[in-house]
Motif scaffolding. Sequence first.
Motif, PDB file in Angstrom:
ATOM      1  N   UNK A 251      17.873  20.327 -94.700  1.00 30.09           N
ATOM      2  CA  UNK A 251      17.217  18.736 -94.644  1.00 30.09           C
ATOM      3  C   UNK A 251      15.286  19.275 -94.234  1.00 30.09           C
ATOM      4  N   UNK A 252      14.291  18.419 -95.152  1.00 25.02           N
ATOM      5  CA  UNK A 252      13.355  18.500 -94.720  1.00 25.02           C
ATOM      6  C   UNK A 252      12.357  17.730 -95.024  1.00 25.02           C
ATOM      7  N   UNK A 253      11.929  16.630 -94.390  1.00 24.43           N
ATOM      8  CA  UNK A 253      11.008  15.953 -94.904  1.00 24.43           C
ATOM      9  C   UNK A 253       9.077  16.021 -94.940  1.00 24.43           C
ATOM     10  N   UNK A 254       9.431  15.511 -95.942  1.00 23.32           N
ATOM     11  CA  UNK A 254       7.995  16.232 -97.184  1.00 23.32           C
ATOM     12  C   UNK A 254       7.013  15.047 -96.406  1.00 23.32           C
ATOM     13  N   UNK A 255       5.277  15.778 -96.032  1.00 22.63           N
ATOM     14  CA  UNK A 255       4.813  14.686 -96.086  1.00 22.63           C
ATOM     15  C   UNK A 255       3.295  14.482 -96.970  1.00 22.63           C
ATOM     16  N   UNK A 256       4.060  14.843 -98.223  1.00 20.68           N
ATOM     17  CA  UNK A 256       3.275  14.338 -99.357  1.00 20.68           C
ATOM     18  C   UNK A 256       4.074  12.693-100.076  1.00 20.68           C
ATOM     19  N   UNK A 257       2.411  12.007-100.064  1.00 20.41           N
ATOM     20  CA  UNK A 257       2.943  10.843-100.475  1.00 20.41           C
ATOM     21  C   UNK A 257       3.976  10.138-101.457  1.00 20.41           C
ATOM     22  N   UNK A 258       3.736  10.818-101.880  1.00 25.99           N
ATOM     23  CA  UNK A 258       4.234  10.442-103.392  1.00 25.99           C
ATOM     24  C   UNK A 258       5.853  10.691-103.580  1.00 25.99           C
TER      25      UNK A 258
END
Length: 357
Positions: free
Chosen positions: A121-128
């Motif tokens: 599991x990952x939480x991306x930081x990219x706004x899109x």
Amino acid sequence: MKTIVYKISETDETVWLKAAGGVLAAGGLVGIPTETVYGLAANALDAEAAAKIYAAKGRPSDNPLIVHISDISMLDGLVTEIPGTAQKLAETFWPGPLTMIFPKKDVVPYGTTGGLDTVAVRMPSHPVARKLIGTTGIVLAAPSANTSGRPSPTRAEHVYEDLNGKIDMILDDGPVGIGIESTVVDMTGSVPMILRPGYITREMMEAVVGEVRVDPAILGENRDKNFQPKAPGMKYKHYAPKGDLTLVSGPDEKVVKKIRELASEKLAAGFRVGIIATEETKALYETVVQGNSKPVVMSIGTRKDEDTIIHNLFDVLRRMDGEEVSYIYSESFEEGSRGKAIMNRMLKAAGHQQIYV
Ligand code: AMP
Ligand code: MG
């Protein structure tokens, strides 16, 4: 299938959100920007949708997918256990380029985890990426959006090149920020274990949770046939350009001399040759000539800032393909704090062909 491309900078947010959300809700595939590389996204809880990712990429079915979330509250729904160390790492590095592996809940299909009882599991930081996950509430399985085995995509054009006609949509938000994939760390043992080096280094994690180990399979140690790396993705040939890539390691001056020699030999034999240099050394290769032929010299970045090397790595490998070179010689990048992450990709791209001088 017609692949629709939305340029984020030229499209109303409501328009691309509705379009991409619709595709994902219907079990389709969308190429999305993340801060690491472009991802090929589908509903992670829909086994049929996940199967389409494997088909589009030509990815071996035992190579598990990373599930992307936009809020820490989504983690509880996916995993049976969140150790305190994982909580701390999440607080420090999420959203960002860190993937953690946990025991999975039944809602996560084996079609997403490559048959494993664990889920990454990952939480991306990219706004899109965040907006898409947050608005639809759909957690997204999203491996790198390239054909399996090719260099990872750091621009929407790379996604188009590999997957046009095979996926429903691409959200084009220009080049990504970081340029290599997330660090993968297994949180199911007593000590966190890095399975894939990335932008978040061992030292950065150790500063938060104490001891962190590194899977010996990284950087090609233990390369005998019976050795089973823990991250299934580690065992496949990866990132490979079409030309035959060799890395040259050692003191700068000797490396330059060796690469000049190797390039000259292949040019003399009539081959097209590429050289991966740095801002500091590129001029030293531009004087190599054999008859009418010269090597294609590309700078991967500057040694004064290893993030530039990370940022350009996959793009340079793809551009070498465009030059149709038969042989590529590259300098090595072991030194910096992210040297392991860089060399992990470069060595795989080279099929572990490395010369020490
Ligand atoms: P990609 O999304 O293409 O960057 O690849 C995902 C990487 O994460 C692969 O190297 C996988 O082997 C690794 N990975 C994903 N899920 C797991 C898991 N449950 N256990 C071990 N490694 C995993
Ligand atoms: Mg990948």
